[in-house]
Design a protein around this motif. Structure first.
Motif, PDB file in Angstrom:
ATOM      1  N   LYS A 114      27.309  46.440  40.552  1.00 57.62           N
ATOM      2  CA  LYS A 114      28.570  46.146  39.868  1.00 57.62           C
ATOM      3  C   LYS A 114      29.613  47.195  40.222  1.00 57.62           C
ATOM      4  CE  LYS A 114      28.293  44.455  35.734  1.00 57.62           C
ATOM      5  NZ  LYS A 114      28.860  43.132  35.604  1.00 57.62           N
ATOM      6  N   ASP A 142      39.757  38.293  47.846  1.00 61.36           N
ATOM      7  CA  ASP A 142      38.929  37.094  47.671  1.00 61.36           C
ATOM      8  C   ASP A 142      37.987  36.896  48.844  1.00 61.36           C
ATOM      9  OD1 ASP A 142      40.106  36.538  45.246  1.00 61.36           O
ATOM     10  OD2 ASP A 142      41.343  34.886  45.981  1.00 61.36           O
ATOM     11  N   VAL A 145      35.143  39.648  48.845  1.00 64.05           N
ATOM     12  CA  VAL A 145      34.163  39.387  47.791  1.00 64.05           C
ATOM     13  C   VAL A 145      33.255  38.240  48.219  1.00 64.05           C
ATOM     14  CG1 VAL A 145      33.847  38.554  45.416  1.00 64.05           C
ATOM     15  CG2 VAL A 145      35.537  40.335  45.898  1.00 64.05           C
ATOM     16  N   GLU A 151      30.721  38.003  43.104  1.00 64.85           N
ATOM     17  CA  GLU A 151      31.457  37.227  42.113  1.00 64.85           C
ATOM     18  C   GLU A 151      32.443  38.178  41.451  1.00 64.85           C
ATOM     19  OE1 GLU A 151      28.611  35.603  39.408  1.00 64.85           O
ATOM     20  OE2 GLU A 151      27.556  34.496  40.980  1.00 64.85           O
ATOM     21  N   GLN A 152      33.672  37.720  41.275  1.00 60.62           N
ATOM     22  CA  GLN A 152      34.695  38.591  40.704  1.00 60.62           C
ATOM     23  C   GLN A 152      35.284  38.004  39.436  1.00 60.62           C
ATOM     24  OE1 GLN A 152      38.336  38.942  42.989  1.00 60.62           O
ATOM     25  NE2 GLN A 152      37.878  37.034  44.041  1.00 60.62           N
ATOM     26  N   LYS A 153      35.711  38.922  38.585  1.00 61.76           N
ATOM     27  CA  LYS A 153      36.420  38.548  37.370  1.00 61.76           C
ATOM     28  C   LYS A 153      37.571  39.535  37.231  1.00 61.76           C
ATOM     29  CE  LYS A 153      34.620  39.453  33.284  1.00 61.76           C
ATOM     30  NZ  LYS A 153      33.777  39.425  32.081  1.00 61.76           N
ATOM     31  N   VAL A 154      38.740  39.018  36.922  1.00 63.72           N
ATOM     32  CA  VAL A 154      39.913  39.873  36.732  1.00 63.72           C
ATOM     33  C   VAL A 154      40.339  39.760  35.276  1.00 63.72           C
ATOM     34  CG1 VAL A 154      42.266  40.401  37.465  1.00 63.72           C
ATOM     35  CG2 VAL A 154      40.643  39.426  39.098  1.00 63.72           C
ATOM     36  N   TRP A 162      39.192  44.841  37.421  1.00 67.08           N
ATOM     37  CA  TRP A 162      38.413  44.024  38.349  1.00 67.08           C
ATOM     38  C   TRP A 162      36.942  44.324  38.119  1.00 67.08           C
ATOM     39  CZ3 TRP A 162      40.490  40.681  42.020  1.00 67.08           C
ATOM     40  CH2 TRP A 162      41.880  40.751  42.185  1.00 67.08           C
ATOM     41  N   ILE A 164      33.371  43.209  39.761  1.00 66.55           N
ATOM     42  CA  ILE A 164      32.807  42.487  40.897  1.00 66.55           C
ATOM     43  C   ILE A 164      31.304  42.769  40.947  1.00 66.55           C
ATOM     44  CG2 ILE A 164      32.902  42.117  43.383  1.00 66.55           C
ATOM     45  CD1 ILE A 164      35.797  43.305  43.223  1.00 66.55           C
ATOM     46  N   ASP A 165      30.528  41.691  40.962  1.00 69.97           N
ATOM     47  CA  ASP A 165      29.073  41.779  41.039  1.00 69.97           C
ATOM     48  C   ASP A 165      28.631  41.351  42.428  1.00 69.97           C
ATOM     49  OD1 ASP A 165      28.560  42.516  38.329  1.00 69.97           O
ATOM     50  OD2 ASP A 165      28.883  40.432  37.722  1.00 69.97           O
TER      51      ASP A 165
END
Length: 168
Positions: A114, A142, A145, A151-154, A162, A164-165
Motif C-alpha cells: 500500500k 492511471d 497504476v 487499484e487506486q482510490k482518491v 491517494w 494505491i494498493d
C-alpha cells in the motif's frame, strides 16, 4: 525558454527522467543489481523532486515507509508514479496554504503493498477527482497504476489523499 509553460513542461520531463535514473543508480550502487528497496527509493525520489522546485513554499514531508525489495520492472513505473503524485501535489495543492505538508506511507497489509500520498492542500476540483483523467499527469498516474496491476482510490477532504494498493 521565455515561456513559463515550456519551462514547466521541461521541468516535468526532467523529473520523470530523474525518477528512472535514480532507480538505476540505486541498483548499480549495490552488489546485487536486481532489486531496489522501495522505502529508500521513495524517500530519495521525493526529496530529489522537492529539492529543485522553486516558487511556493516547499512542503514539510513526513515518511512512514516499510522496507520492501522490488525488481526494476516494478521500481521504474513505481518511481514514475511517486514522481507524478509528488509533483502534482507541489504544483497544485499548496497555493495559499500557510504550512504545506505531505505524508507518504508505504507498507504491506493483507497481501498487498500500500502506497499513500497525501497533502493538506486545497484539494482537487470535482473534474480532477473524478475517474476520467483530465491532464497528462493524471493520465500517467492511471496508466502506471494499471501497469503495476494496482487499484487506486482518491480522497478529497482537507487536501488530497491517494491510496494505491499493489499485489504482492
Amino acid at each position: 525558454l521565455d515561456s513559463p509553460l515550456v519551462r514547466d513542461m521541461l521541468f516535468v520531463v526532467q523529473k520523470r527522467i530523474q525518477a528512472m535514473s535514480l532507480v538505476h543508480e540505486k541498483l548499480y550502487s549495490r552488489e546485487a543489481t536486481t532489486e531496489v528497496d522501495l522505502a529508500d527509493y521513495t524517500r530519495e525520489l521525493t526529496m530529489q523532486v522537492l529539492d529543485v522546485v522553486q516558487g511556493i513554499v516547499k512542503p514539510e514531508v513526513e515518511f512512514d515507509l516499510q522496507s520492501h525489495m522490488a525488481s526494476i520492472d516494478f521500481a521504474v513505473p513505481y518511481g514514475l508514479l511517486v514522481n507524478e503524485l509528488v509533483l502534482n501535489a507541489y504544483k497544485h495543492a499548496f497555493r495559499g496554504i500557510k504550512d504545506p505538508k505531505m505524508n507518504i506511507e508505504l507498507f504491506s497489509s493483507s497481501g498487498k503493498l500500500k502506497l499513500i500520498v497525501e497533502d493538506n492542500g486545497v484539494g482537487m476540483n470535482d473534474e480532477s477527482a473524478g475517474k476520467d483523467p483530465v491532464t497528462l499527469g493524471m493520465s500517467l498516474v492511471d496508466s502506471l497504476v494499471s501497469q503495476l496491476q494496482g487499484e487506486q482510490k482518491v480522497e478529497n477532504h482537507r487536501g488530497t489523499r491517494w491510496v494505491i494498493d499493489f499485489p504482492l
